[in-house]
Design an enzyme around this catalytic site. Structure first.
Site, PDB file in Angstrom:
ATOM      1  N   GLY A 186       0.810  -1.214   0.000  1.00  0.00           N
ATOM      2  CA  GLY A 186       0.000   0.000   0.000  1.00  0.00           C
ATOM      3  C   GLY A 186       0.839   1.257   0.000  1.00  0.00           C
ATOM      4  O   GLY A 186       2.062   1.198  -0.142  1.00  0.00           O
ATOM      5  N   ASN A 187       0.177   2.384   0.149  1.00  0.00           N
ATOM      6  CA  ASN A 187       0.898   3.663   0.249  1.00  0.00           C
ATOM      7  C   ASN A 187       0.268   4.498   1.356  1.00  0.00           C
ATOM      8  O   ASN A 187      -0.727   4.102   1.948  1.00  0.00           O
ATOM      9  CB  ASN A 187       0.887   4.386  -1.104  1.00  0.00           C
ATOM     10  CG  ASN A 187      -0.516   4.736  -1.563  1.00  0.00           C
ATOM     11  OD1 ASN A 187      -1.210   5.540  -0.950  1.00  0.00           O
ATOM     12  ND2 ASN A 187      -0.951   4.087  -2.632  1.00  0.00           N
TER      13      ASN A 187
END
Ligand code: C5P
Length: 220
Positions: free
Chosen positions: A29-30
């Site tokens: 993810g970010n």
């Protein structure tokens, strides 16, 4: 009471960050919180627009007003955006989309006793959703892209922004600087908005709500 200058406009906003699954319990993810996109959706609804928010893993609450569609991966985000775009007058692509995803999703949890001391992941490119929305753009539809860069220098930022604009073909590009303590996940934002020609049409520095207002003003 603010202006109701977006009555009758259908605004589609993506917000948040995609998660690319590795196995049933893990993802890549970010750090996008979704705040800026959520503020744009909120502000557009307050100004009378018909809002659809496509929310990817928000860290903040979705606004009241408008419809919310929850997605997680880039693939889901793309399918939803392309379907919803058919009814949109304005598309704001504020979500942080993973550039790569694991080439395969393990059906069962990846186990360290099976992998040993090293685990190699192979990633493949995700589709460019903004680009696909531009390709499918209807007459009169306005597409706004975002660019988050870790370059601090303004001239360099503008140069990267203009090159990105040419590649993506969006009507506007909202440029902002991100970093460990900037942009992603924070309460404030600093942006420069470029039009198709690469000219600066707006600049804003302040709360994400005030930046949202400034971005929507370019639609007037
Ligand atoms: O290429 P880059 O990620 O810098 O471009 C940012 C813009 O493109 C954002 O508007 C983002 O939502 C969009 N994007 C996308 N699909 C991708 C990568 C980025 O729509 N795979």
């Amino acid at each position: 009471v603010g202006p109701r200058d977006l009555v009758g406009r259908r605004v589609l906003v993506s917000a948040g960050g995609t998660r690319e699954p590795l196995d049933p319990v893990r993802y890549i993810g970010n750090r996008s919180s979704g705040r800026q996109g959520v503020e744009i959706a909120r502000a557009a609804a307050a100004r009378g627009a018909d809002v659809v928010l496509v929310a990817a893993n928000l860290e903040v609450a979705a606004p009241n007003g408008g419809r919310v569609v929850h997605v997680s991966s880039a693939d889901e985000l793309q399918r939803t955006m392309l379907a919803e775009a058919a009814d949109a007058d304005v598309i704001v692509m504020a979500a942080a989309v993973a550039d790569y995803r694991p080439d395969a999703v393990a059906e069962r949890k990846i186990k360290k006793d099976e992998q040993g001391d090293e685990l190699v992941l192979r990633l493949v490119r995700n589709p460019d959703i903004l680009r696909s929305l531009v390709v499918a753009r209807r007459d009169g539809q306005v597409v706004i892209g975002f660019a988050a860069e870790t370059e601090g220098d303004r001239e360099r930022l503008l140069e990267l922004g203009r090159a990105k604009l040419a590649r993506k073909g969006s009507d506007f590009l909202v440029l902002n600087t991100v970093g460990w303590n900037q942009g992603f996940g924070t309460e404030r934002n600093t942006v420069v908005v470029l039009d198709r020609a690469g000219d600066i049409v707006a600049e804003a520095d302040g709360s994400k709500a005030s930046v949202a207002t400034r971005i929507l003003d370019i639609l007037r």
